[in-house]
Design a protein around this motif. Structure first.
Motif, mmCIF file in Angstrom:
data_model
loop_
_atom_site.group_PDB
_atom_site.id
_atom_site.type_symbol
_atom_site.label_atom_id
_atom_site.label_comp_id
_atom_site.label_asym_id
_atom_site.label_seq_id
_atom_site.Cartn_x
_atom_site.Cartn_y
_atom_site.Cartn_z
ATOM 1 N N VAL A 4 0.870 -1.175 0.000
ATOM 2 C CA VAL A 4 0.000 0.000 0.000
ATOM 3 C C VAL A 4 0.902 1.218 0.000
ATOM 4 O O VAL A 4 1.807 1.337 0.824
ATOM 5 C CB VAL A 4 -0.910 0.030 1.244
ATOM 6 N N PHE A 5 0.644 2.121 -0.924
ATOM 7 C CA PHE A 5 1.432 3.345 -1.012
ATOM 8 C C PHE A 5 0.590 4.488 -0.489
ATOM 9 O O PHE A 5 -0.575 4.628 -0.850
ATOM 10 C CB PHE A 5 1.891 3.578 -2.452
ATOM 11 N N SER A 6 1.208 5.280 0.377
ATOM 12 C CA SER A 6 0.442 6.343 1.022
ATOM 13 C C SER A 6 1.257 7.619 1.117
ATOM 14 O O SER A 6 2.479 7.615 0.967
ATOM 15 C CB SER A 6 0.006 5.904 2.418
ATOM 16 N N VAL A 7 0.532 8.693 1.353
ATOM 17 C CA VAL A 7 1.116 10.004 1.622
ATOM 18 C C VAL A 7 0.427 10.547 2.859
ATOM 19 O O VAL A 7 -0.618 10.053 3.264
ATOM 20 C CB VAL A 7 0.943 10.977 0.428
ATOM 21 N N SER A 8 1.022 11.575 3.436
ATOM 22 C CA SER A 8 0.388 12.205 4.588
ATOM 23 C C SER A 8 -0.464 13.379 4.103
ATOM 24 O O SER A 8 -0.220 13.918 3.017
ATOM 25 C CB SER A 8 1.439 12.677 5.597
ATOM 26 N N PRO A 9 -1.442 13.782 4.890
ATOM 27 C CA PRO A 9 -2.334 14.863 4.467
ATOM 28 C C PRO A 9 -1.621 16.194 4.246
ATOM 29 O O PRO A 9 -2.093 17.022 3.466
ATOM 30 C CB PRO A 9 -3.325 14.998 5.630
ATOM 31 N N ASP A 10 -0.472 16.393 4.894
ATOM 32 C CA ASP A 10 0.217 17.678 4.764
ATOM 33 C C ASP A 10 1.223 17.717 3.620
ATOM 34 O O ASP A 10 1.787 18.766 3.318
ATOM 35 C CB ASP A 10 0.881 18.076 6.081
ATOM 36 N N GLN A 11 1.441 16.591 2.942
ATOM 37 C CA GLN A 11 2.309 16.621 1.766
ATOM 38 C C GLN A 11 1.603 17.388 0.647
ATOM 39 O O GLN A 11 0.381 17.530 0.655
ATOM 40 C CB GLN A 11 2.632 15.203 1.300
ATOM 41 N N THR A 12 2.382 17.862 -0.320
ATOM 42 C CA THR A 12 1.789 18.628 -1.415
ATOM 43 C C THR A 12 1.249 17.691 -2.493
ATOM 44 O O THR A 12 1.635 16.518 -2.564
ATOM 45 C CB THR A 12 2.818 19.572 -2.062
ATOM 46 N N LEU A 13 0.384 18.246 -3.324
ATOM 47 C CA LEU A 13 -0.132 17.473 -4.448
ATOM 48 C C LEU A 13 0.990 17.009 -5.360
ATOM 49 O O LEU A 13 0.961 15.891 -5.862
ATOM 50 C CB LEU A 13 -1.133 18.301 -5.269
ATOM 51 N N VAL A 14 1.987 17.867 -5.572
ATOM 52 C CA VAL A 14 3.088 17.453 -6.453
ATOM 53 C C VAL A 14 3.848 16.274 -5.840
ATOM 54 O O VAL A 14 4.259 15.366 -6.572
ATOM 55 C CB VAL A 14 4.018 18.636 -6.830
ATOM 56 N N ASP A 15 4.003 16.240 -4.526
ATOM 57 C CA ASP A 15 4.631 15.084 -3.869
ATOM 58 C C ASP A 15 3.810 13.812 -4.124
ATOM 59 O O ASP A 15 4.360 12.757 -4.443
ATOM 60 C CB ASP A 15 4.737 15.297 -2.355
ATOM 61 N N ALA A 16 2.500 13.941 -3.979
ATOM 62 C CA ALA A 16 1.614 12.791 -4.200
ATOM 63 C C ALA A 16 1.657 12.348 -5.661
ATOM 64 O O ALA A 16 1.676 11.151 -5.948
ATOM 65 C CB ALA A 16 0.187 13.137 -3.787
#
Length: 142
Positions: free
Chosen positions: A14-26
């Motif tokens: 499962v690949f995830s990001v945190s809510p505070d990362q930017t859209l470009v990071d995601a």
């Protein structure tokens, strides 16, 4: 076929990001992993899903500046989940009704995988192929 069987075949990554990362990071994460959505997690809890569709909506509404905004601003918060004991038919109905392409799978409130519409279609094709082959074998033996 059950969700658990699909996860056995495709794995439980499962690949995830945190809510505070930017859209470009995601976006970079999705591009690197060659996936169409990432789970948005705070510690071990899914708080949203960010899909390619969400990114397109953000850029259409706010322009390229949206890419520097937090994922939390644009993610889908109303997350629809699947359970390991559900059937592919159940998932297909839910995905079609809700017009979604990714379902995080929870076991005892813990994220154990993600099922995509591609996984569901692949499973249906494999099942139809097995059934057709069984019929051919049956007819040839008869």
């Amino acid at each position: 076929m059950l969700v658990t069987e699909i996860l056995k075949g495709k794995g439980d990554a499962v690949f995830s990001v945190s809510p505070d990362q930017t859209l470009v990071d995601a976006c970079r994460e999705m591009q690197t992993r060659r996936i169409g959505a990432v789970m948005v997690c705070e510690s071990d809890r899914v708080v949203g899903v960010l899909s390619e569709r969400d990114v397109v909506r953000a850029v259409a509404a706010s322009g390229p500046e949206a890419l520097s905004e937090a994922v939390s601003r644009h993610m889908t918060r109303d997350v629809v989940f699947a359970e390991p004991t559900e059937t592919v038919t159940m998932l297909m109905a839910r995905m079609t009704d809700r017009r979604i392409r990714h379902l995080p799978v929870l076991r005892e409130k813990r994220l154990i995988g993600v099922i995509s519409i591609g996984d569901v279609v692949k499973c249906q094709i494999e099942e139809a192929t097995r059934e057709a082959e069984s019929l051919r074998t049956y007819i040839a033996a008869g």
